[in-house]
Design an enzyme around this catalytic site. Sequence first.
Site, PDB file in Angstrom:
ATOM      1  N   ARG A 234       5.402  10.445 -16.339  1.00  0.00           N
ATOM      2  CA  ARG A 234       5.723  11.064 -15.054  1.00  0.00           C
ATOM      3  C   ARG A 234       6.550  12.335 -15.207  1.00  0.00           C
ATOM      4  O   ARG A 234       6.629  13.140 -14.272  1.00  0.00           O
ATOM      5  CB  ARG A 234       6.467  10.067 -14.166  1.00  0.00           C
ATOM      6  CG  ARG A 234       5.560   9.073 -13.457  1.00  0.00           C
ATOM      7  CD  ARG A 234       4.596   9.752 -12.484  1.00  0.00           C
ATOM      8  NE  ARG A 234       5.247  10.691 -11.608  1.00  0.00           N
ATOM      9  CZ  ARG A 234       5.879  10.365 -10.498  1.00  0.00           C
ATOM     10  NH1 ARG A 234       5.916   9.100 -10.113  1.00  0.00           N
ATOM     11  NH2 ARG A 234       6.449  11.278  -9.769  1.00  0.00           N
TER      12      ARG A 234
ATOM     13  N   TYR B  26       3.090   3.448   7.757  1.00  0.00           N
ATOM     14  CA  TYR B  26       3.434   4.708   7.104  1.00  0.00           C
ATOM     15  C   TYR B  26       3.206   5.908   8.008  1.00  0.00           C
ATOM     16  O   TYR B  26       3.632   7.021   7.698  1.00  0.00           O
ATOM     17  CB  TYR B  26       2.630   4.864   5.815  1.00  0.00           C
ATOM     18  CG  TYR B  26       3.000   3.826   4.785  1.00  0.00           C
ATOM     19  CD1 TYR B  26       4.190   3.922   4.074  1.00  0.00           C
ATOM     20  CD2 TYR B  26       2.184   2.728   4.552  1.00  0.00           C
ATOM     21  CE1 TYR B  26       4.547   2.959   3.144  1.00  0.00           C
ATOM     22  CE2 TYR B  26       2.542   1.757   3.623  1.00  0.00           C
ATOM     23  CZ  TYR B  26       3.717   1.883   2.927  1.00  0.00           C
ATOM     24  OH  TYR B  26       4.078   0.928   2.025  1.00  0.00           O
TER      25      TYR B  26
ATOM     26  N   ARG C  89       7.339   2.163 -12.646  1.00  0.00           N
ATOM     27  CA  ARG C  89       8.581   2.826 -13.021  1.00  0.00           C
ATOM     28  C   ARG C  89       9.473   2.044 -13.973  1.00  0.00           C
ATOM     29  O   ARG C  89      10.383   2.611 -14.564  1.00  0.00           O
ATOM     30  CB  ARG C  89       9.375   3.151 -11.748  1.00  0.00           C
ATOM     31  CG  ARG C  89       8.668   4.153 -10.848  1.00  0.00           C
ATOM     32  CD  ARG C  89       9.340   4.257  -9.497  1.00  0.00           C
ATOM     33  NE  ARG C  89       9.187   3.022  -8.737  1.00  0.00           N
ATOM     34  CZ  ARG C  89       9.745   2.808  -7.551  1.00  0.00           C
ATOM     35  NH1 ARG C  89      10.505   3.752  -7.011  1.00  0.00           N
ATOM     36  NH2 ARG C  89       9.551   1.678  -6.904  1.00  0.00           N
TER      37      ARG C  89
ATOM     38  N   ARG D 154       3.576  -4.100  -8.994  1.00  0.00           N
ATOM     39  CA  ARG D 154       4.210  -2.903  -9.557  1.00  0.00           C
ATOM     40  C   ARG D 154       4.487  -3.036 -11.048  1.00  0.00           C
ATOM     41  O   ARG D 154       5.414  -2.445 -11.568  1.00  0.00           O
ATOM     42  CB  ARG D 154       5.509  -2.556  -8.809  1.00  0.00           C
ATOM     43  CG  ARG D 154       5.282  -2.099  -7.376  1.00  0.00           C
ATOM     44  CD  ARG D 154       6.578  -1.668  -6.743  1.00  0.00           C
ATOM     45  NE  ARG D 154       6.393  -1.324  -5.346  1.00  0.00           N
ATOM     46  CZ  ARG D 154       7.379  -1.161  -4.466  1.00  0.00           C
ATOM     47  NH1 ARG D 154       8.636  -1.334  -4.859  1.00  0.00           N
ATOM     48  NH2 ARG D 154       7.130  -0.853  -3.218  1.00  0.00           N
TER      49      ARG D 154
ATOM     50  N   ASP E 131      -1.915   3.899  -4.832  1.00  0.00           N
ATOM     51  CA  ASP E 131      -0.931   3.754  -3.766  1.00  0.00           C
ATOM     52  C   ASP E 131      -1.648   3.293  -2.498  1.00  0.00           C
ATOM     53  O   ASP E 131      -2.818   3.642  -2.273  1.00  0.00           O
ATOM     54  CB  ASP E 131      -0.206   5.081  -3.494  1.00  0.00           C
ATOM     55  CG  ASP E 131       0.978   4.901  -2.564  1.00  0.00           C
ATOM     56  OD1 ASP E 131       2.014   4.377  -3.014  1.00  0.00           O
ATOM     57  OD2 ASP E 131       0.864   5.268  -1.377  1.00  0.00           O
TER      58      ASP E 131
END
Length: 337
Positions: free
Chosen positions: A36, A147, A27, A23, A72
């Site tokens: 974003r 998921y 973010r 990652r 993702d």
Amino acid sequence: MNDLLLRALSREPVERTPVWFMRQAGRCLPAYRELRRERGFLELVRDPEAAARVTRLPLDYFEVDALVLFMDLSTPFEAAGIEVELRPGVGPVPLPPWGGLADVDRLRPFEPRERLGFVLEAIRLLAADAAQPVIGFVGAPFTLCSYLARGTRDSRLAQLRAFLLGSPGLWDRMAAFWAEHLAEFAIAQHEAGAGAIQVFDSWCGVLDPETYRSRVLPYSGRLLERLAERGIPTVHYGAAHPAFAEAGGDAISVDWRTPLDEAWDRIGRDRAIQGNLDPAYMLAGEEAARAGTRDVLRRAGGRPGHIFNVGHGLHPDSDPAVISAVVDEVRRWKPEG
């Protein structure tokens, strides 16, 4: 080309320990947060030039030795006929909800070079000018299926565990489907220019070793075996126990809950290892983060085959300056003797 990562995966001696972060293109970077505000996550993933731009962003903040593709784990769902919605704080959610994984017939075979061409084009753009290897990735069948399960991850995936234990035939159909298609997707990423592939089995730690060995390992093993047959370097992320390592992978990437030297003993010193700084150190300030980094490096002992990383993805509140300090600590480290 900076080939430290690829040489470490082969357990060759290297001048210094290679370092990258799960990652890292996300973010915690101010430039990413700014981007974003203008565009949605899936919109960025589906735009090859934008995805390549985000993948490169960490180099503006710290000197990592590899670029991990901005994507993702759920990206293959749509190609298989499953519509998903990314919900803040939850992650990918199938629409409509799956009925306890019972509707396997909703899965549609797909050719990743056709249905996921935007991912491959982003890799081609990166490979054309990157000085570091590009790491592509896929989810392992168990984690990808997590998921689709009813319930939250806080429930320790009880619904998914019940499904694979109580409906083994149906589980085998689903897991076999994903093992085949994820392997082909990973091979296509390598063909496009990815130097290595990481296979994420982030949630397999909820299983006891015997359930993992009997119900999950055959499908992760099938996926990794196909990549090995193609000579594709692989990192297998998941649990630090021998059953997990049996599934394959040139390197086993482990979380922070087991000290790195103990994890390496469990996995076997004939394998490379990746990790395993607790990402919470990045929130604790530079001094603590540097100390934690030195402890991981001391436990690795300078042995060939160590790739420095966090034991899970970087937290969104991580300070890029602290991450940069960790990279500096790794790059300066010299093993005793």
